[in-house]
Design a protein around this motif. Structure first.
Motif, PDB file in Angstrom:
ATOM      1  N   ASP A 124      39.458 -51.248 -23.594  1.00 50.14           N
ATOM      2  CA  ASP A 124      40.393 -50.208 -23.985  1.00 50.14           C
ATOM      3  C   ASP A 124      40.456 -50.129 -25.513  1.00 50.14           C
ATOM      4  O   ASP A 124      40.393 -51.147 -26.206  1.00 50.14           O
ATOM      5  CB  ASP A 124      41.788 -50.504 -23.439  1.00 50.14           C
ATOM      6  CG  ASP A 124      41.942 -50.097 -21.978  1.00 50.14           C
ATOM      7  OD1 ASP A 124      40.970 -49.563 -21.405  1.00 50.14           O
ATOM      8  OD2 ASP A 124      43.033 -50.314 -21.419  1.00 50.14           O
ATOM      9  N   PRO A 166      38.312 -41.278 -24.173  1.00 51.75           N
ATOM     10  CA  PRO A 166      39.733 -40.911 -24.291  1.00 51.75           C
ATOM     11  C   PRO A 166      39.978 -39.846 -25.359  1.00 51.75           C
ATOM     12  O   PRO A 166      39.086 -39.471 -26.122  1.00 51.75           O
ATOM     13  CB  PRO A 166      40.412 -42.228 -24.685  1.00 51.75           C
ATOM     14  CG  PRO A 166      39.340 -43.260 -24.783  1.00 51.75           C
ATOM     15  CD  PRO A 166      38.030 -42.562 -24.817  1.00 51.75           C
ATOM     16  N   SER A 195      36.403 -38.256 -30.529  1.00 50.90           N
ATOM     17  CA  SER A 195      36.057 -39.238 -29.510  1.00 50.90           C
ATOM     18  C   SER A 195      34.679 -38.965 -28.921  1.00 50.90           C
ATOM     19  O   SER A 195      33.870 -39.882 -28.721  1.00 50.90           O
ATOM     20  CB  SER A 195      37.129 -39.231 -28.408  1.00 50.90           C
ATOM     21  OG  SER A 195      36.915 -40.267 -27.480  1.00 50.90           O
ATOM     22  N   MET A 239      41.782 -44.849 -21.527  1.00 49.85           N
ATOM     23  CA  MET A 239      41.778 -45.285 -22.921  1.00 49.85           C
ATOM     24  C   MET A 239      40.525 -46.102 -23.248  1.00 49.85           C
ATOM     25  O   MET A 239      40.452 -46.739 -24.295  1.00 49.85           O
ATOM     26  CB  MET A 239      43.031 -46.103 -23.243  1.00 49.85           C
ATOM     27  CG  MET A 239      44.238 -45.248 -23.600  1.00 49.85           C
ATOM     28  SD  MET A 239      43.952 -44.069 -24.959  1.00 49.85           S
ATOM     29  CE  MET A 239      43.753 -45.173 -26.360  1.00 49.85           C
TER      30      MET A 239
END
Length: 367
Positions: A124, A166, A195, A239
């Motif tokens: 994450d 994410p 991202s 995430m």
């Protein structure tokens, strides 16, 4: 001695929550739910930050598969890689593609490299790590792990790397600021691009497409840095990065092959034809020489220069419709016409995924 066989099933959907086609194939024995490794889908959402259809589709699939896997629905998402791409503008048709993998005792008489699939997850990320070196480096590690999972040793045998990554929300940005850290952007929508771009650069690093060190400032600025096989899609529902590597391996006894080419702009029909030819298909592909088109995967974006082959486009200036929606419709129509089907996977937002304004296009055929 070959060790795995990959199967590949495309299923039309009537809506984001429609799992009837998958349920029917499981009931008939056409799909063993325990062998499902990944599901890629196109949903009729807007593809933006508030696109609920992606999470809705994943939730419906998890609920449908949970009883077959003897686990709660929230456990299914950790076992199977789900990548839902919102946006079926133009002629694009909503569908899911189910990848299964099982161990086999031998080659079954198959020679040569065949389709293989591998999966890996990053850790994450903290909100402030999105769009920066941490995401690039962790993605590169996950791509290497997914290649090993697929039994692919040579980066040249990798033809498509699909990543779900994410995005930033207001809550996530506030959490970063509260820790004294500044996120890459304060715009949730722009965070999707950061991202996607950082994830794509991670693919390029892992496959040796970029040799030099990359810094935070290169993301969304150095568009000369890109991967020719990366396809990244951002969503609110996670995430971490989910990495799916598709390529050909001599450890596979699959009846499928994959090839790819790179579109240099949104009207690069020649590249689509080259991608079809790479797996032995002509344009307008019906069954040909014992080969049948199964699906095409591509990236699309509005050229950041504001022009396509010298002529101005207005996709970046339209406040009514997002530029990613324009791009999906344009590229989707081009590919559908050349492939002879509208059930193709075209994802918008191609930052560092192919040259600016272009993107990779991969084709899977059944032999």
């Amino acid at each position: 001695m070959r060790t795995t066989s990959v199967d590949f099933i495309r299923i039309a959907t009537k809506g984001p929550g429609d799992v009837s086609g998958l349920a029917s194939m499981i009931a008939s024995g056409s799909i063993d739910p325990k062998s499902i490794l990944a599901v890629l889908g196109k949903t009729e959402g807007n593809g933006g930050v508030n696109d609920f259809t992606r999470e809705y589709a994943v939730s419906a699939l998890c609920v449908a598969l949970a009883p077959h896997l003897d686990m709660p629905p929230d456990g299914v998402e950790h076992r199977i890689a789900f990548v839902m791409s919102g946006g079926t503008e133009g002629v694009l048709s909503p569908h899911i593609t189910v990848f299964t993998r099982r161990s086999v005792a031998g080659s079954g008489g198959i020679s040569g490299k065949r389709l293989s699939i591998g999966m890996a997850h990053t850790r994450d990320f903290l909100p402030e790590e999105l769009g920066r070196r941490a995401q690039i480096e962790e993605t590169a590690k996950a791509v290497t792990a997914a290649m090993a999972d697929a039994g692919i040793k040579d980066p040249r045998d990798v033809h498509f790397v699909q990543i779900k990554c994410p995005l930033l929300t207001s809550d996530r940005m506030e959490a970063a600021v509260a820790r004294g850290n500044k996120p890459a952007t304060t715009s949730a929508y722009t965070s999707m691009a950061y991202s996607r771009g950082a994830s794509a650069l991670g693919v390029a690093v892992a496959l040796g497409e970029i040799k030099d060190a990359i810094c935070d400032a290169d993301v969304l600025r150095r568009y000369d840095l890109f991967s020719s096989v990366a396809s990244t899609s951002a969503g609110i529902e996670l995430m971490h990065n989910v990495v799916i590597v598709l390529g050909n391996s001599d450890m596979s006894a699959s009846p499928y092959e994959i090839g790819h080419a790179v579109m240099h702009d949104a009207i690069d029909a020649a590249a689509v034809i080259d991608a079809l030819k790479s797996v032995g298909l002509p344009a307008g592909a019906g069954p040909h020489a014992g080969r049948e088109l199964v699906n095409i995967f591509a990236k699309a974006e509005a050229s950041p220069s504001g022009t396509v082959r010298g002529f101005r486009h207005t996709m970046l200036e339209d406040t009514d419709i997002s530029s990613t929606r324009h791009a999906r419709a344009a590229v989707g129509g081009l590919i559908a016409g050349l492939a002879g089907t509208s059930a193709v996977y075209v994802s918008g937002g191609a930052e560092h995924q192919g040259p600016p304004g272009g993107g990779p296009v991969a084709v899977i055929v059944r032999l």
